[in-house]
Design a protein around this motif. Structure first.
Motif, PDB file in Angstrom:
ATOM      1  N   GLU A   1     -19.074  74.571  15.797  1.00  0.00           N
ATOM      2  CA  GLU A   1     -20.058  73.560  15.415  1.00  0.00           C
ATOM      3  C   GLU A   1     -19.770  72.985  14.025  1.00  0.00           C
ATOM      4  O   GLU A   1     -20.241  71.906  13.692  1.00  0.00           O
ATOM      5  CB  GLU A   1     -21.466  74.162  15.439  1.00  0.00           C
ATOM      6  CG  GLU A   1     -21.893  74.719  16.785  1.00  0.00           C
ATOM      7  CD  GLU A   1     -21.932  73.651  17.859  1.00  0.00           C
ATOM      8  OE1 GLU A   1     -22.267  72.495  17.528  1.00  0.00           O
ATOM      9  OE2 GLU A   1     -21.629  73.971  19.024  1.00  0.00           O
ATOM     10  N   GLY A   2     -19.014  73.710  13.216  1.00  0.00           N
ATOM     11  CA  GLY A   2     -18.745  73.249  11.853  1.00  0.00           C
ATOM     12  C   GLY A   2     -17.552  72.320  11.728  1.00  0.00           C
ATOM     13  O   GLY A   2     -17.245  71.850  10.629  1.00  0.00           O
ATOM     14  N   LEU A   3     -16.877  72.035  12.840  1.00  0.00           N
ATOM     15  CA  LEU A   3     -15.699  71.171  12.781  1.00  0.00           C
ATOM     16  C   LEU A   3     -16.110  69.719  12.553  1.00  0.00           C
ATOM     17  O   LEU A   3     -17.164  69.275  13.009  1.00  0.00           O
ATOM     18  CB  LEU A   3     -14.898  71.280  14.080  1.00  0.00           C
ATOM     19  CG  LEU A   3     -14.318  72.656  14.402  1.00  0.00           C
ATOM     20  CD1 LEU A   3     -13.558  72.610  15.719  1.00  0.00           C
ATOM     21  CD2 LEU A   3     -13.405  73.135  13.283  1.00  0.00           C
ATOM     22  N   GLU A   4     -15.274  68.986  11.849  1.00  0.00           N
ATOM     23  CA  GLU A   4     -15.556  67.571  11.591  1.00  0.00           C
ATOM     24  C   GLU A   4     -14.260  66.777  11.614  1.00  0.00           C
ATOM     25  O   GLU A   4     -13.158  67.336  11.497  1.00  0.00           O
ATOM     26  CB  GLU A   4     -16.258  67.396  10.239  1.00  0.00           C
ATOM     27  CG  GLU A   4     -15.511  67.987   9.077  1.00  0.00           C
ATOM     28  CD  GLU A   4     -16.303  67.930   7.781  1.00  0.00           C
ATOM     29  OE1 GLU A   4     -15.725  68.237   6.731  1.00  0.00           O
ATOM     30  OE2 GLU A   4     -17.500  67.571   7.817  1.00  0.00           O
ATOM     31  N   ASP A   5     -14.406  65.474  11.772  1.00  0.00           N
ATOM     32  CA  ASP A   5     -13.267  64.571  11.871  1.00  0.00           C
ATOM     33  C   ASP A   5     -12.768  64.243  10.469  1.00  0.00           C
ATOM     34  O   ASP A   5     -13.329  63.402   9.765  1.00  0.00           O
ATOM     35  CB  ASP A   5     -13.684  63.295  12.611  1.00  0.00           C
ATOM     36  CG  ASP A   5     -12.493  62.417  12.962  1.00  0.00           C
ATOM     37  OD1 ASP A   5     -11.407  62.620  12.387  1.00  0.00           O
ATOM     38  OD2 ASP A   5     -12.655  61.505  13.801  1.00  0.00           O
TER      39      ASP A   5
END
Length: 332
Positions: A203-207
């Motif tokens: 859930e903590g991944l980002e682009d």
């Protein structure tokens, strides 16, 4: 975005279809690099050279001989589509039979009304308990598509699928069967996987690219100089597989340690170390204290013995002197 029903046998479940994903991102437009003016694309007919309005645009197909078949929007809308308002269940199969390569877009399915709740829950629970999915057909935007119906939490979801003949043959893309790996290499690779997977937060991944693009746009809007950033090149070869695996494990372990390190933890460790060192010093000092105490006691005892001896000698001398004096008196 769609309203219809799930149909299997004589059972019908009225549902509504909602988009399950929402792609985000900064939309870039085509502009003139000289002055920033927007570039507009015009629909121009190559036969008459006139610009054509959208309502006069039809669909066409051209065969190998150059003949064009013109199909209007009304003709397309009038084609018979049994799955236009129906999610037609073809079969229920084990989930393991579905190749993820076939999955495309995802949608949520919700009951159309309170009357649909009972058959909806019945279908959901049956799929869940049997660990099956439903292969269906659905028509979206006037085009029929293969689709997969499955359970996601408390909802039924629909995934459009590619038709089997749309999945390309992999051919000879895989490495030759003569290539093998040793057990110790598999063991180290497994260890690396375990290390990289510790405390992984999906859930903590980002682009990161999108973030960098936003920073670049803000830099241009604020008339600041654009900083140059270099991307590290990807490794082009692996000379020693075992050494590369070990180095990867060590690097991943270090990164995991840095992530789990919390503020104040170092101070606690230092305090604990100081406490331990203090305790060790105290323990080391205790034997010295006992030795010093023994020496002091011995010295005191020795001094006491000397003092006692002197006192005894003095008393003896005094007594002798008194005796002599008495003797002299008696003689006279």
């Amino acid at each position: 975005m769609w309203k219809g029903a799930i149909g299997f046998g004589l059972v019908s479940v009225p549902v509504r279809l909602y988009a399950a994903v929402q792609e985000h991102g900064l939309r870039l437009h085509q502009v003139h690099d000289k002055d920033g003016g927007r570039i507009h694309l015009k629909r121009v007919c190559e036969v008459c050279g006139e610009q054509v309005d959208y309502e006069h645009i039809a669909k066409g197909y051209q065969d190998d001989e150059g003949h064009t078949a013109v199909v209007t929007q009304d003709e397309l809308a009038g084609l018979p589509l049994p799955s236009k308002k129906l999610i037609d269940v073809l079969a229920f199969v084990d989930a393991s039979r579905i190749d993820p390569l076939q999955l495309s877009s995802g949608y949520y399915l919700a009951p159309e009304s309170a009357a649909a709740d009972k058959p909806y829950v019945l279908l959901r629970e049956t799929l869940k308990q049997t660990d099956r999915v439903a292969v269906t057909k659905i028509a979206l935007r006037t085009r029929e598509s293969l689709a997969l119906l499955r359970v996601h939490g408390d909802l039924l979801t629909l995934h459009t699928m590619y038709w089997p003949d749309e999945i390309r043959d992999a051919g000879d893309l895989a490495p030759p069967s003569s290539v093998t790996v040793r057990p110790q290499e598999l063991k180290m690779a497994t260890s690396l996987m375990d290390t990289l997977s510790e405390e992984f937060d999906l859930e903590g991944l980002e682009d990161e690219y999108e973030i960098a693009l936003g920073e670049l746009i803000n830099t241009h809007l604020s008339d600041r100089p654009v900083p140059k950033k270099e991307t590290a090149p990807a490794p082009d070869n692996v000379i020693d597989l075992m050494a590369a695996l070990q180095a990867s494990i060590d690097s991943a372990a270090r990164e995991a340690g840095e992530k789990t390190e919390r503020p104040g933890r170092g101070a606690k460790k230092t305090a604990a170390a100081g406490k331990t060192a203090g305790g060790t010093a105290k323990k080391a000092a205790e034997p010295r204290k006992r030795t010093a105490a023994k020496k002091t006691t011995a010295s005191t005892a020795s001094t006491g013995r000397k003092t006692t001896a002197k006192s005894a000698t003095a008393k003896t001398a005094k007594k002798t002197a008194a005796t002599r004096k008495s003797g002299r008196r008696a003689a006279s």
